[in-house]
Design a protein around this motif. Structure first.
Motif, short mmCIF file in Angstrom:
data_model
loop_
_atom_site.label_atom_id
_atom_site.label_comp_id
_atom_site.label_asym_id
_atom_site.label_seq_id
_atom_site.Cartn_x
_atom_site.Cartn_y
_atom_site.Cartn_z
N LYS A 1 94.86 -80.54 86.18
CA LYS A 1 94.00 -80.20 87.31
C LYS A 1 92.78 -81.12 87.35
N ASP B 1 95.77 -70.50 88.45
CA ASP B 1 95.48 -70.43 87.02
C ASP B 1 96.13 -69.20 86.39
N ASP C 1 86.66 -75.03 80.17
CA ASP C 1 87.46 -74.27 81.12
C ASP C 1 87.63 -75.17 82.36
N SER C 2 88.89 -75.36 82.75
CA SER C 2 89.18 -76.30 83.84
C SER C 2 88.44 -75.93 85.12
N TYR D 1 96.23 -77.50 82.70
CA TYR D 1 94.80 -77.30 82.99
C TYR D 1 94.09 -78.65 82.96
#
Ligand SMILES: N[C@@H](CCC(=O)N[C@@H](CS)C(=O)NCC(=O)O)C(=O)O
Length: 203
Positions: free
Chosen positions: A14, A100, A66-67, A11
């Motif tokens: 990313k 995800d 949160d990515s 994550y």
């Protein structure tokens, strides 16, 4: 800005790949955090009560976590257009959610093996997670190739990081089997400078 970072987190990867692709690395300090569901990094909690990386500390607003939220913020900040417009925007968001979802299932498999005592591990549950991954890879291979072969966007970055994580942690499962087009795409995507610069350390 400070990014709560782990070199092995897909994550986080990313976010860092997006920073590379949009030339924003200079504005972000990477701060390594070690956190697990059983032992949250205390220094992380004021930026993310969930105790997960990535989290992005900003000087001009509350921390983001949160990515998906962080990547959308960074894309907007750079006006990079990696989330597209109109119908392509929703495709990209769905593609990122698919990637995800692969990561969520893969991480649960990894945590099951690492965090749960062996006598409490449940094979059927682990296989259920793998089934999600296998179905998602099949969907990418059969329905998403033309999107994946288009100009780079956040959906592609997320898929590239998810497939690389499968190789990193669940290589013996053989996600490429029956997914030739996806495997060929991943081979090319994985050689982008942003991907080679963010390879996780082995081990
Ligand atoms: N949905 C989150 C997931 C983040 C996540 O699960 N990160 C893992 C590292 S790969 C973590 O921090 N795990 C610690 C925990 O679950 O408590 C995102 O996209 O950022």
């Amino acid at each position: 800005m400070k990014l709560a970072y782990s070199p092995t987190s897909p994550y986080v990867r990313k976010v860092v790949v997006l920073l590379h692709e949009t030339q924003q690395l200079d504005g972000v300090e990477l701060v390594t955090r070690t956190t697990t569901p059983l032992d949250a990094d205390a220094a992380l909690l004021h930026n993310n009560p969930l105790g997960k990386v990535p989290a992005l500390e900003r000087s001009d607003g509350p921390a983001l976590y949160d990515s998906r939220v962080i990547c959308a913020y960074l894309d907007d900040r750079a006006q990079a257009g990696f989330y597209g417009k109109e119908s392509r925007h929703w495709e990209i968001r769905t593609l990122e959610a698919t990637a995800d979802g692969i990561l969520d299932a893969a991480l649960l498999m990894v945590y099951e093996g690492r965090m749960r005592p062996e006598d409490k591990q449940m094979d059927a549950w682990v296989e259920g997670q793998w089934d999600k991954i296998a179905r998602a890879c099949d969907a990418l291979n059969t329905r998403w190739m033309s999107h994946l072969q288009g100009p780079i966007d956040m959906g592609q970055i997320a898929v590239g990081c998810a497939l690389a994580y499968l190789d990193f942690r669940l290589g013996s499962r053989g996600w490429r089997e029956g997914n030739d087009a996806l495997a060929a795409w991943q081979g090319a995507f994985d050689s982008r400078p942003s991907m080679t610069a963010t390879r996780p350390p082995s081990g």
